[in-house]
Every structure is written in C-alpha cells, then in structure tokens.
Write an enzyme that holds these catalytic residues in place. Structure first.
Site, PDB file in Angstrom:
ATOM      1  N   GLY A  36       8.198 -10.276  -9.354  1.00  0.00           N
ATOM      2  CA  GLY A  36       7.547  -8.585 -10.162  1.00  0.00           C
ATOM      3  C   GLY A  36       7.386  -7.890  -9.718  1.00  0.00           C
ATOM      4  N   HIS A  37       7.465  -7.617  -8.171  1.00  0.00           N
ATOM      5  CA  HIS A  37       8.074  -6.367  -7.566  1.00  0.00           C
ATOM      6  C   HIS A  37       9.573  -5.944  -8.152  1.00  0.00           C
ATOM      7  CE1 HIS A  37       5.227  -7.927  -4.650  1.00  0.00           C
ATOM      8  NE2 HIS A  37       4.073  -6.988  -5.170  1.00  0.00           N
ATOM      9  N   ASP A 151      -2.232  -5.415 -12.374  1.00  0.00           N
ATOM     10  CA  ASP A 151      -3.240  -5.806 -11.829  1.00  0.00           C
ATOM     11  C   ASP A 151      -4.615  -4.364 -13.251  1.00  0.00           C
ATOM     12  OD1 ASP A 151      -3.774  -7.012  -8.997  1.00  0.00           O
ATOM     13  OD2 ASP A 151      -1.769  -5.869  -9.170  1.00  0.00           O
ATOM     14  N   GLN A 154      -6.778  -1.907 -11.861  1.00  0.00           N
ATOM     15  CA  GLN A 154      -6.303  -0.801 -10.461  1.00  0.00           C
ATOM     16  C   GLN A 154      -5.330  -0.198 -11.778  1.00  0.00           C
ATOM     17  OE1 GLN A 154      -4.087  -2.169  -6.710  1.00  0.00           O
ATOM     18  NE2 GLN A 154      -2.493  -1.684  -8.048  1.00  0.00           N
ATOM     19  N   ARG A 188      -0.411 -13.117  -3.858  1.00  0.00           N
ATOM     20  CA  ARG A 188      -1.398 -14.854  -3.226  1.00  0.00           C
ATOM     21  C   ARG A 188      -0.971 -15.861  -3.464  1.00  0.00           C
ATOM     22  NH1 ARG A 188      -4.433  -9.357  -3.402  1.00  0.00           N
ATOM     23  NH2 ARG A 188      -5.655  -9.546  -1.583  1.00  0.00           N
TER      24      ARG A 188
END
Length: 285
Positions: A36-37, A151, A154, A188
């Site tokens: 994802g990053h 997110d 966010q 996570r």
C-alpha cells in the site's frame, strides 16, 4: 537513496532541487511499509522529479500507550522497499528532532470532523495527526503529498488542514491496496495471526454486501442494522462502528442523494489489533 535524520540537512538537500525547479513529492508514513505504501511511492515517482518518504512513528497521535509500544518497526526492510521503488530520500527523524520541547503541547481542533467515528474512539488522535502532518509539510514543502484512501477520515482531516491553513501542497489520495482476501493492507496486519487475518477480512466482505444491499434499494438503516448483526455474531471480532457517511465531512447519512461522495466506514478489534476500513458507495471522481 539519501537518508536524513536532521531537518536542517534535509531542507538543505531539497533546496538544491527546488532551485532547479524540480517537482517534489512527499509520502508520509510511520514505517512497517507494505505494498500500500509502495503504491503511494509509485505515484510520487511517476509524477514528481524527486520523491521523499518520511518514516516517523508519531507519539502524539496515539491515545493508547500499548498501541504505540507495539507498533511494528522494520527500518531495514523499509529502506529496501523504498530503494526498490525509486524513492530518492528518506526522512528518519527522532522524536526529539520533531518535538524538541514536548511541553509546548501544540494542539489542533478540527471541530465536528474529529468528534465522530475515529475521533470518538481515539480522542486527541487527529490533533496529533494534524500537528505532525503540518510539520512534515512545512519541513519538506512538497508540491504534492500522497496519502492512502484506507484512512479516509484522516484524509478528510488533512484536506481540511491544507485548505484552512492555505498550504500550497496538493493532496493526492491513492486507492486502498488489498490482500487477496480483501483485507486492506496495513502495518498493523503484521500483528495478526493467520486465523485472525481470515476473521479481519470479513469486514471487507460485510461492506461489499452492505453496498450491494443499499444499491438494490434496501433502506440504509435496515441494511446497516443487518450488517452489524452479522458482524457481531463473528467470534474473534468486536465491532466498534459501522456507518455510512459523507466522505468529506464524515457526517452520517441515510439519503445517498445528499452527497456525491458516500462511503461505508468501519472499525473493529480482531484479537488485540484494531482494524479500520472503508468502501465507497458513490465517488465523485
């Protein structure tokens, strides 16, 4: 790939490229990087002359000390992933470098936007996010900064931050990357057992079914209630919230015509690990 821990040294390095007129992209992360990053870095490399990735586990956005202590760290693996993706510079500051005087206690209030969903369950979280993102945008002064859509709240907070503080950086949202089971990739996830990953993937499946029901005409309140009932029956999963919201304001809605951007947002504990996810029902762009 250059590595920096000093704000001054990073700024000096970036000033050289900025004077050349190069476009600078920033990918802010807390490390324990995954694909994802990697997708965020791919987008930055594709669109910018220079890509900077920050790795900083920001203590001010954790309202649970155990969550901060247990946050996964794998710096060497992170560096390898970033180098392979074509990242040009990595910013690896210490807490003292980012917060030289913690007693100052700087806080940002985002009003109603930080009081619902994640804000309700993690008081103070978005103030910490707002402060650290403000600092990173000020330090790097990127033309474009990339954030994951996983997110979603966010992302709404950061868009509000940039607009209200008249920050010139363009914010680009990148779609959620998922594992084959549908589980949204997250740092996570490293803390989940194989069995817990199977349970966690049920959140995404539940959102898919909820979206299908609503688009078929089932009343929103009824569809949400039935989905919650199914999730509450799952052993090993403890649901915190499941809502349908305006993706920009995070206000709960029942009338899909009230917004062009409507998303399902959810959070749950699987074992000791807290999972968040979202799925658009309607998306303007």
């Amino acid at each position: 790939m250059k590595i920096f821990s000093s704000i001054t040294q990073l700024r000096h390095y970036l000033d050289f490229y900025r004077r050349k007129g190069d476009t600078i992209g920033l990918v802010p992360t807390m490390g324990a990087l995954h694909e994802g990053h990697g997708r965020l870095v791919n987008e930055a490399v594709k669109s910018c002359n220079l890509t900077v990735c920050s790795i900083f586990v920001n203590p001010t956005q954790f309202n649970n000390p155990d969550d901060l202590a247990n946050y996964p760290k794998q710096i060497e693996a992170d560096k390898k992933l970033l180098a392979a993706k074509g990242c040009d510079a990595v910013f690896l500051p210490t807490v003292d470098e980012m917060y030289p005087d913690e007693k100052l206690g700087l806080a940002i209030n985002f009003g109603q936007l930080e009081q619902v969903l994640e804000g309700e369950f993690r008081p103070g979280h978005f103030s910490g996010v707002g402060v650290v993102v403000s600092k990173l945008l000020n330090i790097v002064q990127p033309d474009i900064a990339y954030f994951g859509q996983k997110d979603l709240q966010q992302l709404a907070i950061i868009n509000r931050l940039v607009k209200d503080l008249s920050i010139q950086t363009k914010i680009v949202a990148v779609s959620t990357v998922r594992e084959s089971s549908g589980l949204a990739m997250s740092s996570r996830n490293l803390r989940l057992s194989k069995e817990e990953k199977v349970i966690a993937s049920e959140l995404y499946q539940a959102m898919l079914e909820l979206k299908k029901s609503i688009l078929m005409g089932v009343a929103t309140a009824r569809a949400i209630f039935e989905t919650k009932e199914k999730l509450n029956e799952l052993e090993g999963l403890r649901l915190e919230y499941l809502e349908i919201v305006n993706a920009h304001t995070m206000d709960a809605i029942t009338d899909l015509s009230a917004s062009e951007n409507v998303s399902i947002c959810t959070a749950a504990y699987v074992g000791k690990v807290r999972i968040i996810d979202n799925l658009y029902i309607k998306q303007e762009d």
